[in-house]
Design an enzyme around this catalytic site. Sequence first.
Site, short mmCIF file in Angstrom:
data_model
loop_
_atom_site.label_atom_id
_atom_site.label_comp_id
_atom_site.label_asym_id
_atom_site.label_seq_id
_atom_site.Cartn_x
_atom_site.Cartn_y
_atom_site.Cartn_z
N SER A 1 -48.33 2.56 7.41
CA SER A 1 -48.08 3.30 6.19
C SER A 1 -49.10 2.91 5.12
CB SER A 1 -46.62 3.07 5.75
OG SER A 1 -46.25 3.96 4.72
N ASP B 1 -42.52 13.32 10.38
CA ASP B 1 -42.65 12.34 9.31
C ASP B 1 -42.54 13.03 7.95
OD1 ASP B 1 -43.41 10.38 7.50
OD2 ASP B 1 -44.99 9.59 8.79
N HIS C 1 -41.12 8.57 9.92
CA HIS C 1 -42.05 7.59 9.37
C HIS C 1 -41.84 6.19 9.94
CE1 HIS C 1 -45.19 6.76 6.49
NE2 HIS C 1 -44.52 5.72 6.02
#
Length: 208
Positions: free
Chosen positions: A110, A160, A191
Site C-alpha cells: 500500500s 480493491d 486491499h
Amino acid sequence: MMTDPLPLEMIHRFIPATPGSTTLLLLHGTGGDENDLIPLGQMVMPGAALLSVRGSVLENGMPRFFRRIAEGVFDLPDLKRRTQELADFLLQAYGRYGISADQVIALGYSNGANIASSVLLSRPEVLAGVALLRPMVPFVPAALPDLRKKRVLIAAGKDDPTVPPGQVDQLAELLRKSGAHVTLQVTPGGHGLAQHDVDSVKAWLKNL
C-alpha cells in the site's frame, strides 16, 4: 583518527543473513511500523536479510512514508522530498550493514508500495527490484528513468476499493515503458493481503 559513522535517522530494524544474500527492504502500509512486515519477509524468502523501515510522516498518529491530501490524492512535493530522504537513508544503511544495492529488493504494501515505486522511478540505483502489493501510480516523471535491469512484481486486488480503476495498469505500463521487466498479477479480493499474495511473492523471488 577514525570517527563514528553518522547515526541512521529513520527508525528501522535490520536482521542480517549470510553475506551476499538478497536483502528485502520492507516498507509497511499506513499505520504500520518497522515490525509489521517482518513475518511476511521471513515467509517469502526465509534466511534473507531484512531491512524494515518505519515511515516518518504521521497521519492522525499513524506512520506513513509521505503525506496525502485525501484518499488516493498524494501530496506530490512531500512525496518527492520523502523519496529522496528514504533513498539517502538507504545508501547510509547499506554502508553501515554491508549491503550491496544490486542485492536489494523492496517489498512494499500500500503506502509502502507507493514509496517503493517512487524510489525506483527517482533513484533506481538504490534498488535491484520491487515487489509492489496493492500499489498506485506515485507520480509520472517528466523523463523516463532507465529501468532495463530492474524486475517488478505488481500484485493487485481485483475489487480493491482503495486503488482507483486503471491505476494498476497505468503503473505497469509506466514501468514497462521505462524498461523494467514487469510481472502483473490481479487476483480476487480487495486491499488486504491473502495467502495467494504470499505465494505469488515467494514464487517471484525464487525466479529472480
